[in-house]
Design a protein around this motif. Structure first.
Motif, mmCIF file in Angstrom:
data_model
loop_
_atom_site.group_PDB
_atom_site.id
_atom_site.type_symbol
_atom_site.label_atom_id
_atom_site.label_comp_id
_atom_site.label_asym_id
_atom_site.label_seq_id
_atom_site.Cartn_x
_atom_site.Cartn_y
_atom_site.Cartn_z
ATOM 1 N N SER A 176 1.202 -1.132 0.035
ATOM 2 C CA SER A 176 0.113 0.275 -0.024
ATOM 3 C C SER A 176 0.745 0.938 0.050
ATOM 4 O O SER A 176 0.687 2.311 -0.677
ATOM 5 C CB SER A 176 -1.155 -0.346 1.507
ATOM 6 N N ASP A 177 2.191 1.155 0.403
ATOM 7 C CA ASP A 177 2.490 2.369 0.932
ATOM 8 C C ASP A 177 3.627 2.599 -0.304
ATOM 9 O O ASP A 177 3.888 3.208 -1.040
ATOM 10 C CB ASP A 177 3.753 1.888 2.283
ATOM 11 N N LEU A 178 3.779 1.296 -0.759
ATOM 12 C CA LEU A 178 4.256 1.410 -2.572
ATOM 13 C C LEU A 178 3.541 2.106 -3.431
ATOM 14 O O LEU A 178 4.281 3.093 -4.738
ATOM 15 C CB LEU A 178 5.067 0.460 -3.109
ATOM 16 N N VAL A 179 2.009 1.603 -3.683
ATOM 17 C CA VAL A 179 1.383 2.709 -4.290
ATOM 18 C C VAL A 179 1.121 3.854 -4.332
ATOM 19 O O VAL A 179 0.446 5.105 -4.692
ATOM 20 C CB VAL A 179 0.043 1.820 -4.578
ATOM 21 N N GLN A 222 4.164 3.660 -14.795
ATOM 22 C CA GLN A 222 4.613 1.885 -15.089
ATOM 23 C C GLN A 222 4.819 2.077 -13.497
ATOM 24 O O GLN A 222 4.715 0.377 -13.224
ATOM 25 C CB GLN A 222 6.179 2.388 -15.568
ATOM 26 N N GLN A 223 5.245 2.415 -12.504
ATOM 27 C CA GLN A 223 5.999 2.163 -11.407
ATOM 28 C C GLN A 223 4.572 2.142 -10.816
ATOM 29 O O GLN A 223 4.533 1.517 -9.853
ATOM 30 C CB GLN A 223 6.959 3.659 -10.983
ATOM 31 N N LEU A 224 3.950 3.147 -11.175
ATOM 32 C CA LEU A 224 2.364 3.132 -10.374
ATOM 33 C C LEU A 224 1.292 0.864 -10.499
ATOM 34 O O LEU A 224 1.023 0.631 -9.389
ATOM 35 C CB LEU A 224 0.871 3.818 -10.909
ATOM 36 N N LEU A 225 1.620 1.195 -12.313
ATOM 37 C CA LEU A 225 0.742 -0.306 -12.079
ATOM 38 C C LEU A 225 1.641 -1.234 -11.288
ATOM 39 O O LEU A 225 1.738 -2.720 -10.995
ATOM 40 C CB LEU A 225 1.090 -0.583 -14.071
ATOM 41 N N ALA A 226 2.864 -1.079 -11.703
ATOM 42 C CA ALA A 226 4.311 -2.498 -10.406
ATOM 43 C C ALA A 226 3.384 -2.883 -9.328
ATOM 44 O O ALA A 226 3.706 -3.421 -8.843
ATOM 45 C CB ALA A 226 5.275 -2.146 -11.280
ATOM 46 N N ARG A 228 1.018 -1.689 -7.802
ATOM 47 C CA ARG A 228 -0.376 -2.355 -7.914
ATOM 48 C C ARG A 228 -0.245 -3.788 -7.798
ATOM 49 O O ARG A 228 -1.237 -4.444 -7.444
ATOM 50 C CB ARG A 228 -1.367 -1.550 -8.678
ATOM 51 N N ASP A 229 0.379 -4.310 -9.154
ATOM 52 C CA ASP A 229 0.329 -5.865 -9.359
ATOM 53 C C ASP A 229 1.382 -6.599 -7.607
ATOM 54 O O ASP A 229 0.823 -7.095 -7.202
ATOM 55 C CB ASP A 229 1.458 -6.135 -10.730
ATOM 56 N N THR A 230 1.890 -5.854 -6.990
ATOM 57 C CA THR A 230 2.395 -5.966 -5.596
ATOM 58 C C THR A 230 1.558 -6.286 -4.838
ATOM 59 O O THR A 230 1.939 -7.001 -4.217
ATOM 60 C CB THR A 230 3.920 -5.243 -5.333
ATOM 61 N N LEU A 231 0.855 -5.241 -4.867
ATOM 62 C CA LEU A 231 -0.108 -5.001 -3.533
ATOM 63 C C LEU A 231 -0.968 -6.123 -3.553
ATOM 64 O O LEU A 231 -1.448 -6.672 -2.954
ATOM 65 C CB LEU A 231 -0.673 -3.429 -3.508
#
Length: 452
Positions: A176-179, A222-226, A228-231
């Motif tokens: 969540s924090d990465l998003v 692109q970072q946001l998509l990655a 969200r995938d991790t989340l």
């Protein structure tokens, strides 16, 4: 009109118009190469229907974990083993009954009796070992040690599951924090693109500034998509751990900042070497192995057993029929030679005891070394959280200054984008530092078997 001839002047004007048209066409073509800007605001990630805090995650993971179930069942089996070892001091009791019909008569009977006579009997039989050479005591000591070992193992397994649940919870929370970090980067990139477009329209910047701003915005998305995938992956992993068929989100705790420990560093190391669940389980298994050696050596001692019973039977002339009355017998057994089976049993038990004792000593050393390592790592993680927070503050202030300078036309777009990237890296570093501290602390608590 003198000077340049009229026809030359007309040719010069036509040539200029052709060149201007070619430049305009080239500019339009270059503008078409740039892809259209994506939407101003990214589509937000779908929220999770269920959000669990750390205590709930741990409780639900313990309730559904196969490892915890296995530990509890192992304790139940060990208690049953102890009950059997205690019951060896009590006499056994059995009920018997038989029915017989035959035309074979006893030759000593007064009357030959009718053909096809029958016999019926019932009885009670009991036996008790009077002396076993200490075997029953050794078996009971081994059963008690097995209960202690299974209990310590179950506690260790519960803390193992607790650690796995904490890992999954913090992974989901970190996702969540990465998003959030990626969304902040996208927002900064959108503002940077607007600033670049404003300066291009004011003819105070080149089109390269706008292209670089678009590239930064694309990279941020692109970072946001990655992220969200991790989340989503971590949410599904957390859901499986707590027994859910879908993704489960992590409810943020009141604070992720470091907290003081309840014990000093030296006390933590001593506690790990003496009271760690893994150490207690290894020591209990060593005691059980020692009791197994004592039990195996009792095979060199004779066993004394008393047996008795009483039979109720019908008086019958049938040959082989059970006679009424009571019986009492006292006997002993001592194998003089059984193909070295006693020696083999003692050798195996003694080898198991040596291995268990060595494992117990190694478990204590490993717990001491691991506790010292984790305490040191936790102290470093505390300092890293503080430094990462300072780095975020410095990077954000630098970005603010560079943004104002860029809007005033003093600095370049490259300077501002460098500051934007520094903010993103600092925020990612702060996320990593916070969760590294939390995971290290959870690992230390799992090693000790108690909260700190």
């Amino acid at each position: 009109m003198t000077g340049i001839p009229l026809w030359s002047h007309a040719r010069w004007c036509a040539t200029s118009l052709i060149l201007l048209s070619a430049l305009a066409a080239a500019r339009d073509a270059s503008a078409q190469i740039v892809p259209p800007a994506p939407p101003a605001s990214p589509v937000p990630a779908a929220p999770f229907d269920t959000l669990l805090d750390l205590e709930t995650v741990v409780a639900r993971a313990l309730a559904v974990s196969p490892l915890v179930v296995a530990g509890d069942e192992q304790m139940r089996v060990a208690r049953s083993e102890k009950r059997v070892a205690t019951a060896a001091y009590l006499p056994s009791l059995a009920a018997t009954s038989a029915g017989l019909r035959s035309d074979v008569m006893t030759p000593t009977g007064t009357f030959p009796g009718p053909a096809n006579a029958g016999a019926y009997s019932a009885g009670l039989a009991s036996s008790l070992d009077l002396y076993t050479g200490g075997r029953r005591g050794a078996e009971r000591a081994r059963a008690e040690a097995d209960v202690g070992a299974s209990t310590a193992t179950a506690v260790s397994q519960r803390y193992t599951v607790t650690l796995a649940a904490s890992h999954a919870y913090y992974d989901a929370l970190r996702g969540s924090d990465l998003v959030a970090v990626a969304q902040a980067r996208v927002s900064r990139a959108e503002r940077g693109l607007k600033y670049a477009q404003d300066r291009v329209r004011a003819a105070t910047a080149t089109r390269s500034d706008e292209l670089r701003a678009r590239l930064e915005l694309t990279t941020g998305r692109q970072q946001l998509l990655a992220a969200r995938d991790t989340l989503q992956a971590s949410a599904y992993a957390l859901g499986r751990l707590v027994g859910s068929n879908g993704p489960v989100g992590a409810a943020p705790p009141p604070s992720l900042e470091p907290r003081p420990l309840l014990l000093s560093d030296s006390a933590i190391v001593r506690l790990a070497a003496s009271s760690s669940p893994a150490v207690q389980a290894a020591e209990a298994q060593s005691r059980a192995a020692d009791a197994g050696v004592r039990s195996a050596r009792t095979q060199y001692v004779p066993t004394l057993r008393v047996t008795g019973g009483y039979n109720w039977a019908a008086q019958s002339p049938v040959l082989g029929a059970v006679r009424p009355g009571w019986t009492l017998a006292l006997g002993t057994t001592y194998p003089l030679f059984n193909g070295f089976q006693r020696e083999d049993a003692i050798t195996r038990a003694d080898a198991s005891a040596e291995i268990a004792a060595s494992s117990a000593r190694d478990a204590a050393r490993q717990a001491r070394a691991e506790a010292a390592r984790l305490v040191g790592a936790l102290r470093i993680a505390e300092q890293n959280v503080v430094l990462a927070g300072e780095a975020v503050s410095a990077a954000q202030e630098d970005l603010r200054v560079q943004t104002e300078r860029y809007r005033a036309g003093i600095s370049t777009a490259l300077d501002r984008q460098t500051s934007e990237l520094a903010v993103t890296q600092a925020e990612l570093g702060l996320v990593a530092a916070r969760y590294n501290y939390q995971v290290t602390r959870a690992t230390l608590e799992s090693l000790l078997g108690q909260k700190l």
